[in-house]
Design an enzyme around this catalytic site. Structure first.
Site, mmCIF file in Angstrom:
data_model
loop_
_atom_site.group_PDB
_atom_site.id
_atom_site.type_symbol
_atom_site.label_atom_id
_atom_site.label_comp_id
_atom_site.label_asym_id
_atom_site.label_seq_id
_atom_site.Cartn_x
_atom_site.Cartn_y
_atom_site.Cartn_z
ATOM 1 N N LYS A 3 88.820 1.681 21.184
ATOM 2 C CA LYS A 3 88.494 0.324 20.733
ATOM 3 C C LYS A 3 89.207 0.009 19.412
ATOM 4 C CE LYS A 3 84.034 -0.728 20.632
ATOM 5 N NZ LYS A 3 82.675 -1.046 20.115
ATOM 6 N N LYS B 230 80.891 9.028 17.092
ATOM 7 C CA LYS B 230 79.599 8.485 17.523
ATOM 8 C C LYS B 230 78.504 9.477 17.178
ATOM 9 C CE LYS B 230 78.012 4.821 19.693
ATOM 10 N NZ LYS B 230 78.521 3.450 19.591
ATOM 11 N N ASN C 290 70.088 -6.527 19.438
ATOM 12 C CA ASN C 290 71.101 -7.023 18.496
ATOM 13 C C ASN C 290 72.235 -7.747 19.208
ATOM 14 O OD1 ASN C 290 70.045 -6.030 16.068
ATOM 15 N ND2 ASN C 290 70.736 -3.964 16.586
ATOM 16 N N SER D 62 82.401 -4.526 10.451
ATOM 17 C CA SER D 62 82.206 -3.250 9.738
ATOM 18 C C SER D 62 83.419 -2.944 8.865
ATOM 19 C CB SER D 62 82.025 -2.102 10.729
ATOM 20 O OG SER D 62 80.699 -2.029 11.154
HETATM 21 P P1 NAD Z 1 69.222 -2.782 20.695
HETATM 22 O O1 NAD Z 1 68.460 -1.533 20.627
HETATM 23 O O2 NAD Z 1 69.143 -3.769 19.597
HETATM 24 O O3 NAD Z 1 68.864 -3.564 22.051
HETATM 25 C C1 NAD Z 1 68.923 -2.960 23.317
HETATM 26 C C2 NAD Z 1 68.292 -3.874 24.336
HETATM 27 O O4 NAD Z 1 68.475 -3.279 25.620
HETATM 28 C C3 NAD Z 1 66.765 -4.033 24.155
HETATM 29 O O5 NAD Z 1 66.409 -5.350 24.513
HETATM 30 C C4 NAD Z 1 66.190 -3.034 25.152
HETATM 31 O O6 NAD Z 1 64.895 -3.366 25.582
HETATM 32 C C5 NAD Z 1 67.205 -3.171 26.266
HETATM 33 N N1 NAD Z 1 67.185 -2.017 27.163
HETATM 34 C C6 NAD Z 1 67.119 -0.712 26.827
HETATM 35 N N2 NAD Z 1 67.072 0.029 27.942
HETATM 36 C C7 NAD Z 1 67.135 -0.825 28.986
HETATM 37 C C8 NAD Z 1 67.113 -0.668 30.386
HETATM 38 N N3 NAD Z 1 67.007 0.544 30.946
HETATM 39 N N4 NAD Z 1 67.207 -1.777 31.161
HETATM 40 C C9 NAD Z 1 67.290 -3.011 30.606
HETATM 41 N N5 NAD Z 1 67.308 -3.217 29.280
HETATM 42 C C10 NAD Z 1 67.227 -2.146 28.490
HETATM 43 O O7 NAD Z 1 70.749 -2.293 20.946
HETATM 44 P P2 NAD Z 1 72.074 -3.111 20.645
HETATM 45 O O8 NAD Z 1 72.543 -2.769 19.292
HETATM 46 O O9 NAD Z 1 71.889 -4.521 21.056
HETATM 47 O O10 NAD Z 1 73.090 -2.389 21.646
HETATM 48 C C11 NAD Z 1 73.143 -2.732 23.024
HETATM 49 C C12 NAD Z 1 74.412 -2.162 23.637
HETATM 50 O O11 NAD Z 1 75.551 -2.684 22.945
HETATM 51 C C13 NAD Z 1 74.550 -0.644 23.566
HETATM 52 O O12 NAD Z 1 75.210 -0.208 24.735
HETATM 53 C C14 NAD Z 1 75.438 -0.429 22.360
HETATM 54 O O13 NAD Z 1 76.168 0.776 22.426
HETATM 55 C C15 NAD Z 1 76.377 -1.618 22.493
HETATM 56 N N6 NAD Z 1 77.028 -1.977 21.234
HETATM 57 C C16 NAD Z 1 76.289 -2.325 20.147
HETATM 58 C C17 NAD Z 1 76.939 -2.678 18.975
HETATM 59 C C18 NAD Z 1 76.173 -3.152 17.764
HETATM 60 O O14 NAD Z 1 76.823 -3.596 16.818
HETATM 61 N N7 NAD Z 1 74.875 -3.126 17.748
HETATM 62 C C19 NAD Z 1 78.338 -2.638 18.914
HETATM 63 C C20 NAD Z 1 79.064 -2.298 20.051
HETATM 64 C C21 NAD Z 1 78.390 -1.969 21.206
#
Ligand code: NAD
Length: 468
Positions: free
Chosen positions: A105, A117, A261, A400
């Site tokens: 990425k 990670k 998020n 970031s």
């Molecule tokens: P978060 O913890 O804020 O939110 C995760 C959401 O997914 C929650 O609503 C949770 O209930 C839901 N969830 C969890 N397990 C689930 C399931 N089995 N089925 C359906 N929903 C489910 O996490 P986030 O930061 O929003 O990250 C979400 C994804 O995005 C992850 O894969 C993460 O690696 C990716 N990501 C996040 C960021 C970041 O800046 N936060 C950056 C790049 C990628």
């Protein structure tokens, strides 16, 4: 998409690069073969995998030993960088796969970082504030020698947030008195030298990767690309259909899996998009899918989630908050009849087992690795467009980078400056990928992204004299 699929794709891209004389011009084809072979081996291998056990005394008195990981995949393009997730699905192979994706990425987006990670194998919902604080501090203690602003810079990810990152920075500062600490982590709160807009950035960037394609890139194309495959023609028809809907018929239906998020912000972007009419017809979290074909009130759902840390999942709660929605099970979101599906939860959501159930025309990977390689190929052949993770969800790492940069120049950027810069940087990469994907090489969009990233990484390895 798991670690073995990621490595296999790297291998396939490197094989193709061997045939491309214009990339990395070398004196002989034999030398080219050797150099690319060597680069492939380096990039398929992870620099360092550290596993540790965090000991925590629970409120009830029990002692738990929790597996924790930090994986540093490669740093040829800069200091290691990647989030830390708290999730009961964390395993060594998952964290390694996510570290490889971070290297790719950052290279794809031209950011001066490598890939890393971290993960802690817990469901954070089952731990109290004090226990989470202890786990966060112990994580930093365990990996302290390997972290730092010019070594490896973590950020939030699934199950972690700015509160946890602030605790981690506090512990880093205690362990390293007198040293510069504010660039040691990104995703900090704004009061703690975080960047304005960091929390929203991944969700905003994810929605932008789709909106830019339909609203800016596609209208600039004068004619249908010449293509040998049926898939490209079907995809072009899909873009034409959606673009017409976008401009004339509207609204475009959007479904979002995950309401944290990334997903919560992406849904809000779709709901409030002033550029075009969108309708968010379904959202889900790990407990429920909520559906309303006339459009959900995402503002109310956001307010509810902020207060309760989850979506409302009973009729009574929906009624209390005056939210109109049907309640379905979490997995139902995958087969939702929608135009755009944004994945923002966990990995492996569309695989060969359920790929035929997917109805969305455009799939956007806000989450990491939600669509498998087989599903990618199958869906593309059906005329669907899949915007892969390393392209779509880079908004967070772009911001970031600005957060890390502001810690070095001791200057704070405004939210507008940050989101503007992030949008411009993302659009540059999106254009490069869409141009190559739709108009030149006939692969999956994931292959195109990996190819662009691996060309940059191989050039750097070559220039650094690592390929003998
Ligand atoms: P978060 O913890 O804020 O939110 C995760 C959401 O997914 C929650 O609503 C949770 O209930 C839901 N969830 C969890 N397990 C689930 C399931 N089995 N089925 C359906 N929903 C489910 O996490 P986030 O930061 O929003 O990250 C979400 C994804 O995005 C992850 O894969 C993460 O690696 C990716 N990501 C996040 C960021 C970041 O800046 N936060 C950056 C790049 C990628």
């Amino acid at each position: 998409m798991d670690r073995s699929q990621t490595k296999e794709l790297i291998e396939n891209v490197m094989k193709e690069l061997k045939e491309q004389g214009e990339f990395l011009p070398l004196d002989s084809s034999k030398e080219r073969e050797k150099v690319l072979e060597s680069a492939g081996e380096i990039l398929k291998t992870t620099d360092k995998i550290i596993k540790s056990y965090i000991r925590v005394s629970r409120e009830g008195g029990a002692i738990e030993r929790i597996p924790a990981y930090r994986v540093q995949h490669n740093n040829i393009s800069g200091f290691y960088k990647g989030g830390i997730r708290f999730s009961e699905d964390v395993s060594e192979s998952e964290v390694e796969n996510l570290a490889i994706l971070m290297t790719l990425k950052n290279a794809l987006h031209g950011l001066p970082f490598g890939g890393a990670k971290g993960g802690v194998d817990i469901d954070p919902r089952n731990y109290t504030e004090r226990e989470l604080n202890l786990i966060s501090k112990k994580y930093v203690q365990r990996f302290a020698l390997n972290l730092g602003p010019t070594q490896d810079i973590p950020a939030p990810d699934l199950g972690t947030d700015e509160r946890i990152i602030d605790w981690m920075v506090g512990e880093y500062k205690t362990i390293h008195p007198g040293q510069a600490y504010s660039g040691s982590f990104t995703g900090k709160s704004v009061e703690n030298s975080g960047a304005q807009g960091r929390r929203e950035s991944t969700g905003i960037g994810t929605f932008l990767s789709y909106l830019y394609m339909l609203n800016e890139w596609f209208p600039q194309q004068k004619q249908r690309p010449k293509s040998k495959t049926g898939a490209r023609h079907l995809q072009w028809d899909t873009l034409e259909k959606l673009h017409t809907k976008f401009n004339e018929a509207g609204p475009i239906d959007v479904a979002v899996q995950g309401f944290g998020n990334v997903g919560g912000v992406a849904a809000l972007e779709a709901y409030s998009s002033s550029v075009a009419k969108h309708r968010v017809t379904a959202v889900s979290d790990q407990f429920v899918t909520l559906v309303n074909h006339n459009g959900l009130n995402v503002e109310k759902l956001t307010a509810y989630t902020k207060k309760n840390n989850r979506l409302p999942n009973t009729k009574e709660r929906l009624l209390d908050w005056k939210i109109e929605a049907d309640i379905k099970s979490p997995i139902d979101i995958i087969q939702m009849d929608t135009d755009v599906m944004i994945f923002a939860a966990i990995a492996d959501q569309v695989t060969k087992e359920n790929m035929k159930d997917v109805k969305a025309d455009i799939l956007v990977e806000g989450a990491n690795a939600p669509v498998s390689v087989e599903a990618d190929l199958y869906l593309q052949d059906q005329g669907k467009v899949i915007i892969p993770d390393i392209l779509a969800n880079a908004g967070g790492v772009h911001v970031s980078y600005l957060e890390w940069k502001q810690s070095r120049v001791t200057e704070m950027y405004s939210k507008e400056e940050i989101l503007q810069e992030m949008g411009n940087q993302m659009k540059d990469t999106l254009k490069r990928v869409y141009d190559e994907y739709f108009l030149s090489k006939e692969h999956t969009m994931r292959f195109t992204c990996y190819s662009l990233a691996l060309r940059r990484l191989t050039s750097l390895l070559h220039k650094h004299g690592k390929l003998f």
